[in-house]
Design a protein around this motif. Structure first.
Motif, PDB file in Angstrom:
ATOM      1  N   ASP A 181       0.672  -1.356   0.016  1.00 37.72           N
ATOM      2  CA  ASP A 181       0.043   0.003  -0.006  1.00 37.72           C
ATOM      3  C   ASP A 181       0.806   1.223  -0.065  1.00 37.72           C
ATOM      4  OD1 ASP A 181      -2.665  -0.902   0.123  1.00 37.72           O
ATOM      5  OD2 ASP A 181      -2.874  -1.239   2.047  1.00 37.72           O
ATOM      6  N   ALA A 182       1.981   1.119   0.641  1.00 38.11           N
ATOM      7  CA  ALA A 182       2.779   2.273   0.873  1.00 38.11           C
ATOM      8  C   ALA A 182       3.744   2.722  -0.355  1.00 38.11           C
ATOM      9  CB  ALA A 182       3.623   2.283   1.955  1.00 38.11           C
ATOM     10  N   GLY A 183       3.649   1.456  -1.262  1.00 40.56           N
ATOM     11  CA  GLY A 183       4.480   1.623  -2.541  1.00 40.56           C
ATOM     12  C   GLY A 183       6.090   1.723  -2.440  1.00 40.56           C
ATOM     13  N   ASN A 184       6.680   1.029  -1.303  1.00 42.89           N
ATOM     14  CA  ASN A 184       7.929   1.221  -1.191  1.00 42.89           C
ATOM     15  C   ASN A 184       8.550  -0.475  -0.804  1.00 42.89           C
ATOM     16  OD1 ASN A 184       7.569   0.891   1.666  1.00 42.89           O
ATOM     17  ND2 ASN A 184       7.871   3.066   1.907  1.00 42.89           N
ATOM     18  N   ALA A 185       9.734  -0.389  -0.790  1.00 48.36           N
ATOM     19  CA  ALA A 185      10.404  -1.625  -0.409  1.00 48.36           C
ATOM     20  C   ALA A 185      10.435  -2.996  -1.110  1.00 48.36           C
ATOM     21  CB  ALA A 185       9.966  -2.005   1.074  1.00 48.36           C
ATOM     22  N   LEU A 186       8.961  -3.153  -1.620  1.00 49.02           N
ATOM     23  CA  LEU A 186       8.682  -4.638  -2.311  1.00 49.02           C
ATOM     24  C   LEU A 186       8.391  -3.994  -3.845  1.00 49.02           C
ATOM     25  CD1 LEU A 186       6.802  -6.672   0.064  1.00 49.02           C
ATOM     26  CD2 LEU A 186       9.012  -7.117  -0.644  1.00 49.02           C
ATOM     27  N   GLN A 187       9.484  -4.622  -4.681  1.00 48.91           N
ATOM     28  CA  GLN A 187       9.100  -4.480  -6.109  1.00 48.91           C
ATOM     29  C   GLN A 187       8.971  -5.914  -6.624  1.00 48.91           C
ATOM     30  OE1 GLN A 187      12.333  -1.979  -7.838  1.00 48.91           O
ATOM     31  NE2 GLN A 187      11.693  -0.225  -6.709  1.00 48.91           N
ATOM     32  N   ALA A 188       7.998  -5.942  -7.529  1.00 48.94           N
ATOM     33  CA  ALA A 188       7.692  -7.433  -8.078  1.00 48.94           C
ATOM     34  C   ALA A 188       8.795  -7.860  -8.832  1.00 48.94           C
ATOM     35  CB  ALA A 188       6.473  -7.246  -9.039  1.00 48.94           C
ATOM     36  N   GLY A 189       9.382  -9.362  -8.413  1.00 52.01           N
ATOM     37  CA  GLY A 189      10.453  -9.707  -8.837  1.00 52.01           C
ATOM     38  C   GLY A 189      12.090  -9.564  -8.245  1.00 52.01           C
ATOM     39  N   SER A 190      11.675  -8.458  -7.149  1.00 54.78           N
ATOM     40  CA  SER A 190      13.260  -8.152  -6.604  1.00 54.78           C
ATOM     41  C   SER A 190      13.566  -9.063  -5.449  1.00 54.78           C
ATOM     42  CB  SER A 190      12.884  -6.872  -5.847  1.00 54.78           C
ATOM     43  OG  SER A 190      11.884  -7.062  -4.669  1.00 54.78           O
ATOM     44  N   PRO A 191      14.871  -8.997  -4.950  1.00 56.29           N
ATOM     45  CA  PRO A 191      15.336  -9.957  -4.066  1.00 56.29           C
ATOM     46  C   PRO A 191      14.276  -9.980  -3.036  1.00 56.29           C
ATOM     47  CG  PRO A 191      17.039  -9.048  -5.179  1.00 56.29           C
ATOM     48  CD  PRO A 191      16.037  -8.421  -5.721  1.00 56.29           C
ATOM     49  N   LEU A 192      13.994  -8.966  -2.336  1.00 58.55           N
ATOM     50  CA  LEU A 192      13.205  -8.680  -1.336  1.00 58.55           C
ATOM     51  C   LEU A 192      11.816  -9.410  -1.420  1.00 58.55           C
ATOM     52  CD1 LEU A 192      13.661  -4.960  -0.127  1.00 58.55           C
ATOM     53  CD2 LEU A 192      14.611  -7.111   1.032  1.00 58.55           C
ATOM     54  N   ALA A 193      11.165  -9.179  -2.449  1.00 55.77           N
ATOM     55  CA  ALA A 193       9.999  -9.831  -2.949  1.00 55.77           C
ATOM     56  C   ALA A 193      10.189 -11.444  -2.917  1.00 55.77           C
ATOM     57  CB  ALA A 193       9.602  -9.554  -4.363  1.00 55.77           C
ATOM     58  N   GLU A 194      11.521 -11.957  -3.458  1.00 59.50           N
ATOM     59  CA  GLU A 194      11.727 -13.262  -3.212  1.00 59.50           C
ATOM     60  C   GLU A 194      11.869 -13.942  -1.963  1.00 59.50           C
ATOM     61  OE1 GLU A 194      14.792 -16.391  -5.474  1.00 59.50           O
ATOM     62  OE2 GLU A 194      15.233 -14.308  -5.703  1.00 59.50           O
ATOM     63  N   HIS A 195      12.213 -13.051  -1.042  1.00 55.84           N
ATOM     64  CA  HIS A 195      12.444 -13.392   0.435  1.00 55.84           C
ATOM     65  C   HIS A 195      11.063 -13.576   0.936  1.00 55.84           C
ATOM     66  CE1 HIS A 195      16.747 -13.223   1.836  1.00 55.84           C
ATOM     67  NE2 HIS A 195      16.854 -12.307   1.064  1.00 55.84           N
ATOM     68  N   ALA A 196      10.422 -12.532   0.715  1.00 54.41           N
ATOM     69  CA  ALA A 196       8.839 -12.587   1.029  1.00 54.41           C
ATOM     70  C   ALA A 196       8.061 -13.788   0.612  1.00 54.41           C
ATOM     71  CB  ALA A 196       8.049 -11.279   0.859  1.00 54.41           C
ATOM     72  N   GLU A 197       8.064 -14.173  -0.686  1.00 58.97           N
ATOM     73  CA  GLU A 197       7.408 -15.138  -1.262  1.00 58.97           C
ATOM     74  C   GLU A 197       7.822 -16.702  -0.652  1.00 58.97           C
ATOM     75  OE1 GLU A 197       5.989 -14.650  -5.124  1.00 58.97           O
ATOM     76  OE2 GLU A 197       7.301 -16.713  -5.540  1.00 58.97           O
ATOM     77  N   ALA A 198       9.047 -16.614  -0.415  1.00 61.46           N
ATOM     78  CA  ALA A 198       9.502 -17.855   0.209  1.00 61.46           C
ATOM     79  C   ALA A 198       9.152 -18.167   1.641  1.00 61.46           C
ATOM     80  CB  ALA A 198      10.930 -18.220  -0.143  1.00 61.46           C
ATOM     81  N   TYR A 199       9.460 -17.043   2.474  1.00 61.53           N
ATOM     82  CA  TYR A 199       8.840 -17.064   3.868  1.00 61.53           C
ATOM     83  C   TYR A 199       7.262 -17.486   3.860  1.00 61.53           C
ATOM     84  CZ  TYR A 199       7.756 -15.971   8.454  1.00 61.53           C
ATOM     85  OH  TYR A 199       7.193 -15.755   9.849  1.00 61.53           O
TER      86      TYR A 199
END
Length: 337
Positions: A181-199
């Motif tokens: 919602d805030a539009g920051n930190a998570l970009q589709a396909g980014s390493p952070l998004a990959e971390h989030a998805e795996a967890y």
């Protein structure tokens, strides 16, 4: 005289459509999920439908869906994805295979793709829906089990969100929604998004009930593991601390189930494998902050995100608990010391 601002809907920046037409709503939602039947429970009721959808990495998306008046939804078999459906208010009657639940904001539903699904949403019952690709979730399950999955994965249809065992999953989904919602930190396909998805996938498999839960809990692998296995896991996590790592990844590397590895770590290291990984990453962050003495050195947010700390506030609290100072203080000491 000022008028009150209209409250923002969840995931509104990821809006796919809004419509008052049943056929348009059905076709639009089907593009993300699957073909399905959709009829209003009160024929003359005016539809107020919208769908917002935000993809994380490759296999998980967060969705907000509303229809306004009560609707009957008949997807049949979902086939290639699971849905964790959380009513934000109102209620929904969900039938999937031989199971039936009356979903509420405290009881989510988790229909399985190999079971026949039919749903009846009550008036004013918007849902937050997590869509998880079936192949990815099965692959994650096999990694956690360290064994092939020969039976369909079928979850308990009702998911009690007030169950303490599910609290980390529930809080993480809420964090993802707020971050998106805030539009920051998570970009589709980014390493952070990959971390989030795996967890998220591993957490769902470890905490929600399903027909493989008993095997996942380690009934077949309660034998003691040698410390060598723990050392191998520690070395692997240390070597890959700046990469997206899940418990399933570590299990795959050392060749044992999640439950067996957790028991071995508790016995030989006095902490769980993911706790060890978090501590390792905190140490790496501190070392990099201490090395960033120059004016052009990396900042706290950049270094934290490099090591998979998605929520800066939570990271700062963990860092202070571990080292007795804020990460910004570590950086300031090195730059001005």
């Amino acid at each position: 005289m000022e008028t009150a601002a209209t409250p923002q809907l969840p995931l509104q920046r990821y809006r796919l459509f809004e419509s008052h037409d049943v056929d348009e709503a059905r076709e639009s939602v089907a593009r993300v999920f699957c073909p399905h039947g959709l009829v209003t429970l009160r024929p003359r009721a005016g539809l107020d439908a919208c769908h917002h959808s935000a993809r994380l990495h490759r296999d998980v998306s967060l969705n907000y869906v509303q229809y306004g008046p009560g609707v009957q939804i008949d997807p049949g078999y979902l086939q290639d994805f699971f849905l964790l459906q959380i009513p934000l208010r109102g209620a929904a009657e969900i039938r999937c295979g031989a199971q039936q639940v009356d979903a509420t904001p405290r009881l989510a539903s988790l229909p399985s793709p190999t079971e026949l699904l039919s749903m009846r949403w009550a008036d004013d019952s918007p849902h937050l829906i997590v869509r998880l690709a079936r192949p990815a979730l099965l692959s994650r399950l096999e990694s956690l089990l360290q064994a092939p999955v020969r039976q369909h994965l079928v979850f308990d249809l009702g998911v009690p969100l007030d169950n303490p065992a599910l609290a980390p999953l529930v809080h993480f989904i809420d964090y993802l929604r707020l971050t998106l919602d805030a539009g920051n930190a998570l970009q589709a396909g980014s390493p952070l998004a990959e971390h989030a998805e795996a967890y998220l996938m591993a957490s769902l498999l470890m905490s929600a009930g399903h027909n493989h839960s008993r095997a996942l809990a380690g009934d077949a692998q309660r034998r003691s593991l040698l410390p060598r296995v723990v050392r191998r896991a520690q070395e692997y996590m240390e070597a890959h601390a700046d990469q997206p790592l899940s418990l399933a990844d570590v299990c795959r590397e050392v060749g044992c189930s999640a439950r067996a590895l957790q028991l071995a770590f508790r016995q030989h290291a006095g902490q769980g494998p993911m706790e060890f990984l978090r501590e390792t990453r905190l140490e790496r962050v501190r070392a990099e902050l201490q090395a960033s003495a120059g004016a052009n050195g990396a900042g706290v947010r950049e270094v934290a995100q490099k090591y998979g700390f998605l929520h800066l506030g939570h990271f700062a609290a963990q860092y202070r608990a571990r080292f007795g100072e804020r990460p910004s203080e570590t950086l300031a000491e090195e730059r001005h010391g």
